[in-house]
Design an enzyme around this catalytic site. Structure first.
Site, mmCIF file in Angstrom:
data_model
loop_
_atom_site.group_PDB
_atom_site.id
_atom_site.type_symbol
_atom_site.label_atom_id
_atom_site.label_comp_id
_atom_site.label_asym_id
_atom_site.label_seq_id
_atom_site.Cartn_x
_atom_site.Cartn_y
_atom_site.Cartn_z
ATOM 1 N N GLY A 48 2.353 6.558 0.384
ATOM 2 C CA GLY A 48 2.004 5.093 1.072
ATOM 3 C C GLY A 48 2.938 5.107 2.356
ATOM 4 O O GLY A 48 2.412 4.454 3.354
ATOM 5 N N THR A 49 3.874 5.747 2.533
ATOM 6 C CA THR A 49 4.543 5.816 3.741
ATOM 7 C C THR A 49 3.640 6.489 4.824
ATOM 8 O O THR A 49 3.729 5.913 6.167
ATOM 9 C CB THR A 49 5.982 6.688 3.806
ATOM 10 O OG1 THR A 49 6.947 6.456 2.857
ATOM 11 C CG2 THR A 49 6.821 6.912 4.814
ATOM 12 N N ASN A 82 7.805 -5.688 -2.490
ATOM 13 C CA ASN A 82 8.304 -4.742 -3.430
ATOM 14 C C ASN A 82 9.485 -5.142 -4.101
ATOM 15 O O ASN A 82 9.828 -4.872 -5.131
ATOM 16 C CB ASN A 82 8.446 -3.176 -2.786
ATOM 17 C CG ASN A 82 9.087 -3.194 -1.394
ATOM 18 O OD1 ASN A 82 8.662 -3.862 -0.557
ATOM 19 N ND2 ASN A 82 10.358 -2.340 -1.405
ATOM 20 N N GLN A 124 1.943 -2.143 -3.531
ATOM 21 C CA GLN A 124 2.177 -2.791 -4.859
ATOM 22 C C GLN A 124 1.429 -3.524 -5.453
ATOM 23 O O GLN A 124 1.512 -4.017 -6.727
ATOM 24 C CB GLN A 124 3.558 -3.749 -4.557
ATOM 25 C CG GLN A 124 4.782 -2.976 -4.109
ATOM 26 C CD GLN A 124 5.491 -2.001 -5.216
ATOM 27 O OE1 GLN A 124 5.049 -2.127 -6.335
ATOM 28 N NE2 GLN A 124 6.442 -1.216 -4.899
ATOM 29 N N SER A 136 -0.888 3.937 -3.002
ATOM 30 C CA SER A 136 -0.111 5.140 -3.314
ATOM 31 C C SER A 136 -0.156 5.387 -4.753
ATOM 32 O O SER A 136 0.142 4.464 -5.574
ATOM 33 C CB SER A 136 1.090 4.770 -2.863
ATOM 34 O OG SER A 136 2.012 5.942 -3.192
ATOM 35 N N HIS A 140 1.809 7.064 -6.893
ATOM 36 C CA HIS A 140 2.806 6.999 -8.029
ATOM 37 C C HIS A 140 3.231 5.609 -8.299
ATOM 38 O O HIS A 140 4.085 5.484 -9.235
ATOM 39 C CB HIS A 140 3.859 7.988 -7.553
ATOM 40 C CG HIS A 140 4.847 7.170 -6.356
ATOM 41 N ND1 HIS A 140 6.010 6.868 -6.579
ATOM 42 C CD2 HIS A 140 4.605 7.268 -5.094
ATOM 43 C CE1 HIS A 140 6.528 6.326 -5.335
ATOM 44 N NE2 HIS A 140 5.827 6.645 -4.619
ATOM 45 N N THR A 174 -4.557 20.734 4.648
ATOM 46 C CA THR A 174 -5.391 21.103 3.606
ATOM 47 C C THR A 174 -4.994 20.051 2.390
ATOM 48 O O THR A 174 -3.897 19.536 2.133
ATOM 49 C CB THR A 174 -4.862 22.428 3.104
ATOM 50 O OG1 THR A 174 -5.044 23.414 4.126
ATOM 51 C CG2 THR A 174 -5.611 22.812 1.722
ATOM 52 N N CYS A 208 13.983 3.460 -1.708
ATOM 53 C CA CYS A 208 14.414 3.947 -0.493
ATOM 54 C C CYS A 208 15.450 3.452 0.278
ATOM 55 O O CYS A 208 16.086 4.529 1.313
ATOM 56 C CB CYS A 208 13.132 3.832 0.606
ATOM 57 S SG CYS A 208 11.708 3.878 -0.206
HETATM 58 N N1 PLP Z 1 5.200 0.279 0.973
HETATM 59 C C1 PLP Z 1 5.536 -0.230 -0.333
HETATM 60 C C2 PLP Z 1 5.490 -2.130 -0.344
HETATM 61 C C3 PLP Z 1 6.509 0.179 -1.282
HETATM 62 O O1 PLP Z 1 6.792 -0.538 -2.058
HETATM 63 C C4 PLP Z 1 6.445 1.583 -1.066
HETATM 64 C C5 PLP Z 1 7.304 2.530 -2.051
HETATM 65 O O2 PLP Z 1 8.119 1.834 -2.709
HETATM 66 C C6 PLP Z 1 5.884 2.348 0.127
HETATM 67 C C7 PLP Z 1 5.357 1.463 0.920
HETATM 68 C C8 PLP Z 1 6.133 3.778 0.277
HETATM 69 O O3 PLP Z 1 5.210 4.520 -0.636
HETATM 70 P P1 PLP Z 1 5.524 5.857 -0.945
HETATM 71 O O4 PLP Z 1 6.573 5.856 -2.081
HETATM 72 O O5 PLP Z 1 4.126 6.421 -1.634
HETATM 73 O O6 PLP Z 1 5.944 6.587 0.216
#
Ligand code: PLP
Length: 381
Positions: free
Chosen positions: A69-70, A149, A177, A197, A199, A235, A323
């Site tokens: 997601g990042t 989140n 989310q 994302s 996971h 890849t 994070c």
């Molecule tokens: N954006 C939001 C709203 C999230 O809650 C998160 C992860 O907690 C992310 C981005 C980042 O996603 P990833 O953990 O897949 O890098």
């Protein structure tokens, strides 16, 4: 263990693992290679793209696979800013974004972009009139998350999409989310760029995607090969992509049922907390929220201590974003909602998921009550 931190990550669905295994064991070809063996991996990636597009309500060409997601947030924000930097250098976002967006915007400020960080009201929602006032002829991107989140508060993304479309400004929403978890396809939100994302929806870590509307200008941010039609070099993580698509379509098929079930469980839990733990307060209670999340403040007790106390009782919860674990600063989201540092530091996040049930929530409630009473009896906060 009672796991109540699904906004940090979710357990992988066994069916997803099953779908991935062939691509970890036998079908390990490089999707870009020219022979038939590799073509099978290429086909798997394309099938996954179609599956995600079908569940999202977009065209397969509009899905780009990324590693997280990042990365999706980085690609959306940097990629659009760089593509449109000659047209204007102003970006609009909010003070409550995930750090993947916030820190990317901060980095772009160092590159000469001007960023407006919109405030939110006490319920944690951005005001559309304020957003409208912040737009200028120089604005090249608006990025506002779908659900926060930490609090679960939903932002008025459909209204923002309609507004910025009239002004011809690309709009990104971080739907990490919510993607695949709401009872409607995520592209129905009307955004031009959408991050998701794996996971967070019972899929693998390290597999994610970005929806980019065909007409939205976006420069790649990684230099390298021509994968993903030159938009994301590297890849492809074939097994991860297969797992992501499988997880996404499973989540989407359960979304309506899960939405109602989780809302009932969460609301019942909140009512019990409010009725029996003095001075407990639900953050964001006044706004529309995703049904699996509750963020609760307690007087005279520290959130980190509650989380550690719950861990000793076998309950996994958090104070906010995974994070930010270890960051001594109070949550930027709660501060933006007008909580004092002390109130923000006395808060915890509980996020439910597929394995959550009434029995587990009752046990979590008992553990929380015991922990708060015990900590208050020894508190110096
Ligand atoms: N954006 C939001 C709203 C999230 O809650 C998160 C992860 O907690 C992310 C981005 C980042 O996603 P990833 O953990 O897949 O890098």
């Amino acid at each position: 263990m009672i796991y109540l931190d699904h906004n940090a990550t979710t357990p992988m669905d066994r069916r997803v693992l099953g779908a991935m295994l062939p691509y970890l064991e036998n079908e390990w070809g490089n999707p870009s290679s020219p022979y038939r063996f590799a073509a099978r991996a290429r086909l798997a990636v394309e099938r996954a793209r179609h599956k995600i597009a079908e569940c999202s309500g977009c065209r397969p060409e509009e899905i780009i696979f990324t590693s997280s997601g990042t990365e999706s947030d980085n690609l959306a924000v940097r990629g659009t800013a760089y593509a449109l930097g000659s047209r204007g250098r102003h970006i609009v976002t909010t003070a409550i974004e995930h750090h993947a967006v916030l820190n990317t915007c901060r980095a772009l400020e160092k590159d000469g972009f001007r960023v407006t960080y919109l405030p939110v009201d006490h319920s944690g929602a951005v005001r559309i009139e304020e957003l409208e006032r912040s737009l200028t002829a120089e604005t090249v991107l608006v990025t506002v998350m779908h659900a926060n989140n930490e609090t679960g508060v939903l932002q008025p993304v459909r209204e923002i999409a309609a507004l910025v479309k009239r002004r011809g400004i690309p709009f990104h929403t971080d739907a990490v989310q919510t993607a695949g978890k709401m009872p409607y396809p995520v592209c129905g939100l009307g955004a031009d760029l959408i991050s998701l994302s794996g996971h967070k929806l019972y899929g693998p870590k390290g597999a994610a995607a970005l929806f980019v509307r065909e007409t939205t200008p976006m420069s790649p941010i990684l230099t390298g090969g021509m994968q993903e039609k030159g938009r994301r070099a590297g890849t492809e993580n074939v097994a991860g992509i297969v797992g992501l698509a499988h997880a996404f379509s499973l989540s989407a098929s359960l979304a309506e049922e899960e939405y109602k079930r989780l809302e009932t469980l969460r609301d019942r839990f909140e009512q019990r907390v409010l009725a029996s733990i003095p001075s407990a307060k639900i953050n964001g209670a006044g706004a529309p929220r995703i049904p699996n999340t509750t963020n609760i403040s307690f007087d005279s007790v520290d959130g980190e201590s509650i989380v550690l106390g719950l861990d000793l009782e076998g309950v996994c919860a958090s104070t906010g974003s995974a994070c930010s674990t270890g960051d001594p600063e109070p949550s930027h989201v709660l501060l933006a909602m007008g909580l004092s540092s002390k109130e923000a530091q006395g808060s915890i996040r509980i996020s439910l998921g597929r394995e959550s049930d009434e029995k587990g929530m009752d046990a979590a409630f008992e553990a929380l009550s015991r922990t708060v009473v015990r900590l208050r009896s020894i508190s110096s906060v």
